[in-house]
Design a protein around this motif. Structure first.
Motif: not given
Length: 250
Positions: A145, A158-159, A161-163, A165-166
């Motif tokens: 990314h 996607r980063s 961290q973004d992944m 967080e879900e």
């Protein structure tokens, strides 16, 4: 090697046994990484990378062994993501759950209700669903990314961290105790104990998936060879397996 195995001695010695050992060790390493203390930002890439490798190996072992037990031979397209293999862990997860569900639905198993409760748990665990969405994204594209940002142009990845967080949000939303702990942190309570509990909750959900896949082997659901392979791949501290609320049919 079990009596009547569809694999040769050489396949067991040079292929299956080393891969089983590797899958078990990699998944154990991922579990330790996720449970350790400290900010997740420090460990997120190592956690995603290690889990994606371990989960992929276990899935391919299970699916390949089941195919051989059905007389179809080892799948020859396992390396091709475009065909639903490769690093397409979400597609392999759907294929594996479908294979298991079909076998269990045939009924006649000694512990039918227990097996059905495990199928229900695999199909309805929101934390696992979020994790199996994050892992293939990271394995296939997400790990690059930040390099994509340097290259310029449209960035579809996607980063990490973004992944992740879900995954965390799914864990919080599916646990009243974890949600209450999170609210206390918003009101000023220390964050570190909550993060430790959150990391453990996600690790527990992934380990439960691993354990259920392996334990299906004890019941012959994925064929006779998976009895041996599943037993060898089972985490040392996997038991007892707690089914999801609403999936306990016993």
């Amino acid at each position: 090697m079990g009596r009547g195995s569809a694999f040769t001695d050489l396949q067991w010695l040079n292929g299956l046994l080393p891969e089983i050992t590797s899958a078990r060790r990699v998944l154990a390493s991922a579990d330790r990484l996720l449970r350790q203390d400290g900010a997740l930002e420090r460990d997120i890439d190592a956690v995603l990378a290690t889990y994606s490798i371990g989960v992929e190996r276990l899935m391919k072992l299970a699916l390949g062994t089941a195919a051989v037990s059905r007389g179809e031979g080892w799948p020859k397209n396992m390396g091709y993501t475009r065909e639903g293999w490769g690093h397409a862990l979400d597609e392999m997860d759907a294929r594996l759950r479908g294979t298991i569900s079909e076998a269990v639905a045939a009924e006649g198993w000694e512990h039918q209700r227990l097996l059905e409760s495990w199928v229900c748990t695999l199909d309805n665990d929101p934390v696992w669903a979020a994790a199996i969405g994050a892992l293939p994204n990271y394995a296939d594209a997400g790990r690059y990314h930040h390099l994509d940002q340097i290259r310029g142009g449209e960035v579809r990845s996607r980063s990490s961290q973004d992944m992740w967080e879900e995954v965390e949000r799914a864990a919080i939303d599916s646990s009243d105790a974890l949600a209450a702990h999170y609210r206390r942190t918003l009101e000023g309570a220390a964050f570190e104990p909550f993060e430790r509990e959150l990391r453990s909750a996600v690790a527990d959900a992934i380990k439960r998936w691993v354990a259920i896949i392996c334990l299906f082997g004890f019941h012959g659901v994925l064929g006779e060879d998976w009895r041996v392979i599943g037993a060898d791949a089972l985490p040392d501290d996997a038991l007892p397996v707690r089914t999801l609320a609403g999936c306990d049919f016993l």
